[in-house]
Design an enzyme around this catalytic site. Sequence first.
Site, PDB file in Angstrom:
ATOM      1  N   HIS A 142       0.739  -0.981  -0.007  1.00  7.71           N
ATOM      2  CA  HIS A 142       0.044   0.033  -0.110  1.00  7.71           C
ATOM      3  C   HIS A 142       0.741   1.156   0.008  1.00  7.71           C
ATOM      4  O   HIS A 142       1.858   1.409   0.557  1.00  7.71           O
ATOM      5  CB  HIS A 142      -0.956   0.139   1.261  1.00  7.71           C
ATOM      6  CG  HIS A 142      -0.118   0.037   2.535  1.00  7.71           C
ATOM      7  ND1 HIS A 142       0.230   1.395   3.094  1.00  7.71           N
ATOM      8  CD2 HIS A 142       0.324  -0.935   3.278  1.00  7.71           C
ATOM      9  CE1 HIS A 142       0.920   1.168   4.201  1.00  7.71           C
ATOM     10  NE2 HIS A 142       0.946  -0.374   4.490  1.00  7.71           N
ATOM     11  N   HIS A 151      12.064  -0.642 -13.189  1.00  8.71           N
ATOM     12  CA  HIS A 151      11.690  -2.262 -13.173  1.00  8.71           C
ATOM     13  C   HIS A 151      11.649  -2.820 -11.830  1.00  8.71           C
ATOM     14  O   HIS A 151      12.825  -2.768 -11.280  1.00  8.71           O
ATOM     15  CB  HIS A 151      12.943  -2.781 -14.161  1.00  8.71           C
ATOM     16  CG  HIS A 151      12.551  -4.080 -14.456  1.00  8.71           C
ATOM     17  ND1 HIS A 151      13.404  -4.729 -15.635  1.00  8.71           N
ATOM     18  CD2 HIS A 151      11.769  -4.973 -14.232  1.00  8.71           C
ATOM     19  CE1 HIS A 151      12.991  -6.239 -15.874  1.00  8.71           C
ATOM     20  NE2 HIS A 151      11.914  -6.244 -14.737  1.00  8.71           N
TER      21      HIS A 151
END
Length: 218
Positions: A142, A151
């Site tokens: 979250h 990446h």
Amino acid sequence: MSTPAKKKIFVFGASGHAKVVIDIIEREGLYDIAFLVDDAPDMHGRTMYNYGVLGGKKDLLLHREEVEGGIVAIGSNRARKAVAQWLEENGFRLVTCIHPAAEIARGVVIESGTVVMAGAVINSDSYIGRNVIVNTRASIDHDCVICDSVHIAPGSTLCGTVSVGSGSFICAGSTVIPNLTIGKNVIIGAGSTVIRSVPDFSLEAGVPAKYMRTLEEF
């Protein structure tokens, strides 16, 4: 009632990473792939999964009316960013591709050009920037912020409220504990555990991760 025709897009790249992106596009079912594009001369005229490799950037410009947009399927952050910038400067729209087996929670924002692969989890109120790769089984908890051209490699775990700066590469199987900031153009080595924030242009690796050296943009 007839089904509306899907919009046609291109995939820029014809490497192993492109194979995974093609599979996501097919499974997601939102677009039809018109062709692949690759600047490498030895790829021109080849096929991948029955899609022809048109050619490079100049060839794409000649066929721009045939497609609604495209996606950059290049693993290198620096190369992916450069191609994406060229595409947008030349009027091509970048699409977002999310594997149906990815889990995207409420409040998540995912910007254009990003690919989210099978088994990835992105939890509530996280922000994923442009031209990001969230690779296979990566977990982003979250309130994370993932900036452009990052990446997040297979099996990596970012705990809650982690920020990752543009161009950084979190290598396979790494873990970042909560509330840390990973700077821009950082590499976190495979299997590392990051327990403190990391400054820009750093290579860190190990358990716990330690500074190895300063990087130039990669």
